[in-house]
Design a protein around this motif. Structure first.
Motif, PDB file in Angstrom:
ATOM      1  N   ASP A 171      -2.948  11.824  -5.094  1.00 35.84           N
ATOM      2  CA  ASP A 171      -2.535  12.761  -4.045  1.00 35.84           C
ATOM      3  C   ASP A 171      -3.811  13.337  -3.448  1.00 35.84           C
ATOM      4  N   LEU A 172      -4.214  12.817  -2.283  1.00 33.49           N
ATOM      5  CA  LEU A 172      -5.508  13.174  -1.711  1.00 33.49           C
ATOM      6  C   LEU A 172      -5.568  14.626  -1.266  1.00 33.49           C
ATOM      7  N   GLY A 173      -4.445  15.185  -0.837  1.00 38.94           N
ATOM      8  CA  GLY A 173      -4.433  16.600  -0.487  1.00 38.94           C
ATOM      9  C   GLY A 173      -4.718  17.464  -1.705  1.00 38.94           C
ATOM     10  N   PHE A 174      -4.138  17.097  -2.840  1.00 42.59           N
ATOM     11  CA  PHE A 174      -4.353  17.817  -4.091  1.00 42.59           C
ATOM     12  C   PHE A 174      -5.809  17.719  -4.523  1.00 42.59           C
ATOM     13  N   TYR A 175      -6.388  16.517  -4.414  1.00 40.57           N
ATOM     14  CA  TYR A 175      -7.786  16.333  -4.812  1.00 40.57           C
ATOM     15  C   TYR A 175      -8.710  17.197  -3.959  1.00 40.57           C
ATOM     16  N   GLU A 176      -8.454  17.203  -2.647  1.00 40.92           N
ATOM     17  CA  GLU A 176      -9.321  17.993  -1.771  1.00 40.92           C
ATOM     18  C   GLU A 176      -9.144  19.486  -2.007  1.00 40.92           C
ATOM     19  N   ALA A 177      -7.942  19.912  -2.354  1.00 40.29           N
ATOM     20  CA  ALA A 177      -7.733  21.329  -2.663  1.00 40.29           C
ATOM     21  C   ALA A 177      -8.622  21.748  -3.834  1.00 40.29           C
ATOM     22  N   ILE A 178      -8.779  20.864  -4.810  1.00 40.22           N
ATOM     23  CA  ILE A 178      -9.646  21.161  -5.955  1.00 40.22           C
ATOM     24  C   ILE A 178     -11.087  21.318  -5.494  1.00 40.22           C
ATOM     25  N   VAL A 179     -11.553  20.409  -4.628  1.00 39.08           N
ATOM     26  CA  VAL A 179     -12.928  20.483  -4.128  1.00 39.08           C
ATOM     27  C   VAL A 179     -13.148  21.771  -3.344  1.00 39.08           C
ATOM     28  N   TRP A 180     -12.220  22.091  -2.435  1.00 38.47           N
ATOM     29  CA  TRP A 180     -12.374  23.302  -1.629  1.00 38.47           C
ATOM     30  C   TRP A 180     -12.282  24.558  -2.490  1.00 38.47           C
ATOM     31  N   PHE A 181     -11.529  24.518  -3.583  1.00 36.23           N
ATOM     32  CA  PHE A 181     -11.480  25.660  -4.498  1.00 36.23           C
ATOM     33  C   PHE A 181     -12.873  25.961  -5.045  1.00 36.23           C
ATOM     34  N   PHE A 182     -13.581  24.920  -5.459  1.00 42.56           N
ATOM     35  CA  PHE A 182     -14.923  25.134  -5.990  1.00 42.56           C
ATOM     36  C   PHE A 182     -15.911  25.517  -4.885  1.00 42.56           C
ATOM     37  N   LEU A 183     -15.671  25.064  -3.664  1.00 36.96           N
ATOM     38  CA  LEU A 183     -16.530  25.485  -2.558  1.00 36.96           C
ATOM     39  C   LEU A 183     -16.298  26.957  -2.213  1.00 36.96           C
ATOM     40  N   VAL A 184     -15.050  27.426  -2.368  1.00 41.85           N
ATOM     41  CA  VAL A 184     -14.781  28.860  -2.189  1.00 41.85           C
ATOM     42  C   VAL A 184     -15.554  29.662  -3.231  1.00 41.85           C
ATOM     43  N   ILE A 185     -15.518  29.218  -4.481  1.00 35.70           N
ATOM     44  CA  ILE A 185     -16.282  29.891  -5.532  1.00 35.70           C
ATOM     45  C   ILE A 185     -17.772  29.856  -5.199  1.00 35.70           C
ATOM     46  N   PHE A 186     -18.234  28.731  -4.672  1.00 34.27           N
ATOM     47  CA  PHE A 186     -19.655  28.584  -4.325  1.00 34.27           C
ATOM     48  C   PHE A 186     -20.080  29.608  -3.274  1.00 34.27           C
ATOM     49  N   VAL A 187     -19.310  29.740  -2.192  1.00 40.39           N
ATOM     50  CA  VAL A 187     -19.733  30.653  -1.124  1.00 40.39           C
ATOM     51  C   VAL A 187     -19.662  32.105  -1.583  1.00 40.39           C
ATOM     52  N   TYR A 188     -18.636  32.452  -2.353  1.00 40.65           N
ATOM     53  CA  TYR A 188     -18.527  33.839  -2.804  1.00 40.65           C
ATOM     54  C   TYR A 188     -19.600  34.179  -3.838  1.00 40.65           C
ATOM     55  N   THR A 189     -19.974  33.199  -4.656  1.00 43.13           N
ATOM     56  CA  THR A 189     -21.008  33.441  -5.658  1.00 43.13           C
ATOM     57  C   THR A 189     -22.381  33.567  -5.016  1.00 43.13           C
ATOM     58  N   THR A 190     -22.693  32.646  -4.112  1.00 42.62           N
ATOM     59  CA  THR A 190     -24.008  32.672  -3.471  1.00 42.62           C
ATOM     60  C   THR A 190     -24.110  33.725  -2.378  1.00 42.62           C
ATOM     61  N   GLY A 191     -22.971  34.197  -1.881  1.00 45.90           N
ATOM     62  CA  GLY A 191     -22.979  35.130  -0.767  1.00 45.90           C
ATOM     63  C   GLY A 191     -23.148  36.575  -1.158  1.00 45.90           C
ATOM     64  N   ARG A 192     -23.415  36.842  -2.425  1.00 45.18           N
ATOM     65  CA  ARG A 192     -23.573  38.225  -2.871  1.00 45.18           C
ATOM     66  C   ARG A 192     -24.925  38.816  -2.473  1.00 45.18           C
ATOM     67  N   LYS A 193     -25.875  37.965  -2.157  1.00 44.30           N
ATOM     68  CA  LYS A 193     -27.189  38.460  -1.761  1.00 44.30           C
ATOM     69  C   LYS A 193     -27.704  37.614  -0.597  1.00 44.30           C
ATOM     70  N   PRO A 194     -28.683  38.126   0.139  1.00 44.20           N
ATOM     71  CA  PRO A 194     -29.192  37.371   1.298  1.00 44.20           C
ATOM     72  C   PRO A 194     -29.711  35.989   0.916  1.00 44.20           C
ATOM     73  N   ARG A 195     -29.398  35.025   1.755  1.00 41.58           N
ATOM     74  CA  ARG A 195     -29.894  33.656   1.609  1.00 41.58           C
ATOM     75  C   ARG A 195     -30.742  33.319   2.838  1.00 41.58           C
ATOM     76  N   ARG A 196     -31.353  32.165   2.795  1.00 44.68           N
ATOM     77  CA  ARG A 196     -32.118  31.751   3.966  1.00 44.68           C
ATOM     78  C   ARG A 196     -31.190  31.577   5.159  1.00 44.68           C
ATOM     79  N   ARG A 197     -31.684  31.877   6.324  1.00 47.54           N
ATOM     80  CA  ARG A 197     -30.889  31.717   7.529  1.00 47.54           C
ATOM     81  C   ARG A 197     -30.382  30.278   7.648  1.00 47.54           C
ATOM     82  N   GLY A 198     -29.101  30.137   7.952  1.00 47.66           N
ATOM     83  CA  GLY A 198     -28.515  28.809   8.093  1.00 47.66           C
ATOM     84  C   GLY A 198     -28.163  28.144   6.782  1.00 47.66           C
ATOM     85  N   PHE A 199     -28.147  28.902   5.687  1.00 48.64           N
ATOM     86  CA  PHE A 199     -27.943  28.322   4.354  1.00 48.64           C
ATOM     87  C   PHE A 199     -26.646  27.536   4.251  1.00 48.64           C
TER      88      PHE A 199
END
Length: 310
Positions: A190-218
């Protein structure tokens, strides 16, 4: 056949609410859009010092244009025969859509916005939009998983799982554990299910890295580099048109349109990494402005409380 590893086929909705019919896909997309726009507004206020309303209007422009283009791309790339049958199908934007077409449409919408707003911080605005993107896509893919509109190939002899079983033993389930038992009796990816898993971890990635300033365009380069390889590999699991009676994905030189877009996305990510890797850290204008205001109020309070000079 040991089907212990196969997930059951579930479906949520639709629900009848009087004269209205509420679909799980539409509900999930609506939630994702609302959360993404809210995040974009707060992110713009914090980092760019721009009002939440302006940022959300910017996000709506990207969303509406991206949605319309996603339909055009889907018809042109996946079902071009429909154009010959009815050229007006290109304007029926409430029909089928392509997620990668939406990404391309969002980029085009941003370029139009940039041309009309030459004095804005283009890197900052686009980076804030990229930060919010995984939220919308995660809920969108949850909607796809709930209605199973991206059935993949037969997972009975999935090479990856067969390799894992050869290493860890045949006590593991015979079938790939994330496969779904589709109504046709075949355990499928189920490709929709697989991609939901990937985007879930990308949500965690942005919220984790977004707590402090990053390089412009990160986020403009990290997200394409993280997502594109998964999308490229996942599309090898899609069914071909007409396979098992399913509406599969058209191939061009053995690759789906999404795979060609994923290649371009990865190349773009590499280019943007080269462009932004030496950029300075972001200055969070909204936070700095708030600190200045607070400091000014505190100073004014002290001056008011000071005794008059003799």
């Amino acid at each position: 056949m040991n089907l212990l590893g196969v997930l059951p086929y579930w479906q949520l909705g639709p629900w009848e609410l009087g004269p209205l019919t509420l679909h799980s896909f539409g509900l999930s997309v609506a939630i994702g859009v609302a959360l993404a726009l809210s995040t974009l507004g707060s992110r713009g206020q914090k980092i760019l010092g721009v009002s939440g309303d302006r940022m959300q209007n910017f996000g709506m422009w990207l969303l509406i244009f991206g949605w319309c283009f996603s339909h055009v791309f889907e018809v042109v790339a996946y079902q071009p025969h429909l154009i010959l049958e009815d050229p007006l199908v290109l304007f029926k934007v409430w029909g089928s859509i392509s997620s990668v077409g939406g990404l391309i449409g969002g980029v085009i919408a941003f370029l139009i916005w940039r041309a009309r707003n030459p004095y804005e911080d283009h890197v900052g605005w686009s980076n804030a939009a990229a930060f919010s993107l995984p939220i919308a896509f995660f809920f969108g893919r949850i909607g796809c998983a709930l209605v199973h509109d991206h059935p993949g190939a037969d997972a009975t002899h999935f090479a990856l799982w067969d390799g894992i079983r050869s290493v860890f033993g045949e006590s593991l389930p015979e079938i790939w554990p994330l496969a779904l038992q589709y109504p046709d009796g075949v355990p499928r990816h189920d490709l929709g299910f697989y991609e939901a898993i990937v985007w879930f971890f990308l949500v965690i990635f942005v919220y984790t890295t977004g707590r402090k300033p990053r390089r412009r365009g990160f986020y403009l380069w990290t997200l394409p580099l993280l997502y594109a390889p998964f999308r490229f590999l996942f599309d090898f699991l899609r069914v071909a048109p007409g396979e098992a009676g399913l509406h599969g994905d058209t191939r061009y030189l053995a690759l789906t349109p999404a795979q060609w877009v994923a290649i371009g996305m990865f190349v773009l990510g590499l280019y943007l990494w080269q462009k932004f890797r030496n950029e300075p850290l972001e200055t969070w204008k909204g936070v700095e402005g708030q600190k200045s205001d607070d400091a000014g109020k505190e100073s004014a309070g002290k001056d008011d409380a000071a005794p008059p000079a003799s």
